[in-house]
Design a protein around this motif. Structure first.
Motif, PDB file in Angstrom:
ATOM      1  N   GLU A   1       0.799  -1.236   0.105  1.00 16.57           N
ATOM      2  CA  GLU A   1      -0.142  -0.038   0.008  1.00 16.57           C
ATOM      3  C   GLU A   1       0.942   1.342  -0.079  1.00 16.57           C
ATOM      4  OE1 GLU A   1      -3.456   0.087   0.108  1.00 16.57           O
ATOM      5  OE2 GLU A   1      -3.978  -1.567   1.225  1.00 16.57           O
ATOM      6  N   GLY A   2       0.625   2.019  -0.859  1.00 18.34           N
ATOM      7  CA  GLY A   2       1.281   3.381  -0.863  1.00 18.34           C
ATOM      8  C   GLY A   2       1.634   4.253   0.334  1.00 18.34           C
ATOM      9  N   PRO A   3       0.598   4.301   1.010  1.00 18.25           N
ATOM     10  CA  PRO A   3       0.686   5.025   2.363  1.00 18.25           C
ATOM     11  C   PRO A   3       1.685   4.694   3.249  1.00 18.25           C
ATOM     12  CG  PRO A   3      -1.692   4.971   1.867  1.00 18.25           C
ATOM     13  CD  PRO A   3      -0.994   3.991   0.994  1.00 18.25           C
ATOM     14  N   MET A   4       1.865   3.341   3.280  1.00 25.52           N
ATOM     15  CA  MET A   4       2.910   2.613   4.072  1.00 25.52           C
ATOM     16  C   MET A   4       4.435   3.295   4.026  1.00 25.52           C
ATOM     17  SD  MET A   4       0.979   0.846   5.742  1.00 25.52           S
ATOM     18  CE  MET A   4       2.136   0.001   6.794  1.00 25.52           C
ATOM     19  N   PHE A   5       4.618   3.857   2.810  1.00 26.34           N
ATOM     20  CA  PHE A   5       6.005   4.320   2.597  1.00 26.34           C
ATOM     21  C   PHE A   5       6.438   5.622   2.979  1.00 26.34           C
ATOM     22  CE2 PHE A   5       5.279   1.122  -0.436  1.00 26.34           C
ATOM     23  CZ  PHE A   5       6.491   0.334  -1.002  1.00 26.34           C
ATOM     24  N   ARG A   6       5.155   6.161   3.624  1.00 23.81           N
ATOM     25  CA  ARG A   6       5.467   7.385   4.146  1.00 23.81           C
ATOM     26  C   ARG A   6       5.044   7.475   5.685  1.00 23.81           C
ATOM     27  NH1 ARG A   6       2.381   7.875  -0.384  1.00 23.81           N
ATOM     28  NH2 ARG A   6       0.340   7.964   0.546  1.00 23.81           N
ATOM     29  N   LYS A   7       5.051   6.354   6.388  1.00 24.85           N
ATOM     30  CA  LYS A   7       5.113   6.071   7.709  1.00 24.85           C
ATOM     31  C   LYS A   7       6.219   5.881   8.551  1.00 24.85           C
ATOM     32  CE  LYS A   7       0.246   4.133   7.272  1.00 24.85           C
ATOM     33  NZ  LYS A   7      -0.364   5.489   7.433  1.00 24.85           N
ATOM     34  N   GLN A   8       6.234   6.176   9.727  1.00 20.22           N
ATOM     35  CA  GLN A   8       7.376   5.726  10.832  1.00 20.22           C
ATOM     36  C   GLN A   8       6.616   4.791  11.605  1.00 20.22           C
ATOM     37  OE1 GLN A   8      10.286   8.949  12.166  1.00 20.22           O
ATOM     38  NE2 GLN A   8       8.159  10.158  12.064  1.00 20.22           N
ATOM     39  N   ALA A   9       7.599   3.994  12.313  1.00 22.01           N
ATOM     40  CA  ALA A   9       7.105   2.842  13.289  1.00 22.01           C
ATOM     41  C   ALA A   9       8.007   2.595  14.380  1.00 22.01           C
ATOM     42  CB  ALA A   9       6.921   1.605  12.640  1.00 22.01           C
ATOM     43  N   VAL A  10       7.551   2.506  15.705  1.00 21.32           N
ATOM     44  CA  VAL A  10       8.515   2.192  16.651  1.00 21.32           C
ATOM     45  C   VAL A  10       8.047   0.795  17.145  1.00 21.32           C
ATOM     46  CG1 VAL A  10       8.820   2.796  19.138  1.00 21.32           C
ATOM     47  CG2 VAL A  10       8.781   4.497  17.398  1.00 21.32           C
ATOM     48  N   ILE A  11       9.070  -0.101  17.375  1.00 20.97           N
ATOM     49  CA  ILE A  11       8.748  -1.382  18.067  1.00 20.97           C
ATOM     50  C   ILE A  11       9.355  -1.387  19.454  1.00 20.97           C
ATOM     51  CG2 ILE A  11       9.735  -3.618  17.900  1.00 20.97           C
ATOM     52  CD1 ILE A  11      10.531  -3.486  14.710  1.00 20.97           C
TER      53      ILE A  11
END
Length: 240
Positions: A110-120
């Motif tokens: 999905e395109g929006p995923m390439f503009r997200k940040q994540a924290v584990i």
């Protein structure tokens, strides 16, 4: 900022406390949607592959998986938490990630995923945190998540209240450092690894489709997805 939190256990122990420390470090004014596993997705993926051919809307567990995925898509920041169980994530976290295999770059990202940040966020009484974080990060990377940060700490205790104050302070410092990085990112673009994966997967889609057509078969669902986004003709899911 909208934050989606997915907790790999319903236990409100050390990992849960670390998550709260991080959200506190992020400050006020954010909307937070939080899920707990297995409560919010109690089913294991059955391997029916319906999602690969028709999308997650036909998943037999869609009443659980679709709302979670929609929340992931809507979020600016994703937070995944899991204590370390036998050197890996909890079974319930793995079960959720299995449901979203079709969203990997090799299939229908999905395109929006390439503009997200994540924290584990993970902890252990002893060792294994690196493998736990990697279990989650593998999916985040192949979903295309632009930037992923990790907060991990060996706490040597099953209860947050039993963790020594000095070790708690270390967690607080880590959370503050990562929160600062997340908040300071004015324009989120994928790191080099994600861009490289995208390029490789784009090339592979063309090669697979060529083989399918040579064998007299129609385009795969994955190829049609990539085609519909314009990515096969040079368009990218992020701004340079």
């Amino acid at each position: 900022m909208h934050i989606t939190v997915i907790n790999g256990t319903e236990q409100r122990g050390c990992t849960f406390a670390m998550k709260d420390e991080f959200l506190a470090a992020m400050g006020a004014g954010h909307s937070v949607t939080e899920y707990f596993l297995p409560r919010d997705c109690p089913a294991f993926c059955t391997g029916c592959k319906a999602c690969f051919f028709k999308g997650i809307s036909v998943c037999p567990h869609r009443t659980h998986t679709v709302p979670i995925w929609e929340s992931i898509l809507a979020a600016d920041l994703l937070v995944f938490t899991s204590p370390t169980y036998v050197f890996h994530v909890t079974a319930q976290m793995k079960a959720l990630l299995d449901h979203f295999g079709t969203k990997w770059m090799a299939h229908s990202p999905e395109g929006p995923m390439f503009r997200k940040q994540a924290v584990i966020i993970t902890n252990a009484i002893g060792q294994g945190m690196g493998k736990t974080a990697k279990d989650i990060k593998d999916s985040l990377d192949f979903w295309g998540v632009a930037r992923t940060h990790v907060i991990q700490q060996a706490l040597f205790s099953a209860k947050w209240e039993d963790v020594p104050e000095k070790r708690r302070a270390t967690v607080t410092a880590q959370c503050g450092k990562i929160a600062k990085k997340v908040l300071s990112a004015k324009r989120v673009t994928p790191r080099l690894k994600i861009k490289a994966l995208f390029t490789v997967m784009k090339l592979s889609q063309g090669m697979i489709d060529k083989g399918e057509r040579k064998a007299g078969r129609v385009h795969t669902a994955d190829y049609l997805h990539w085609q519909s986004t314009g990515w096969l003709k040079g368009k990218k899911p992020w701004k340079e």
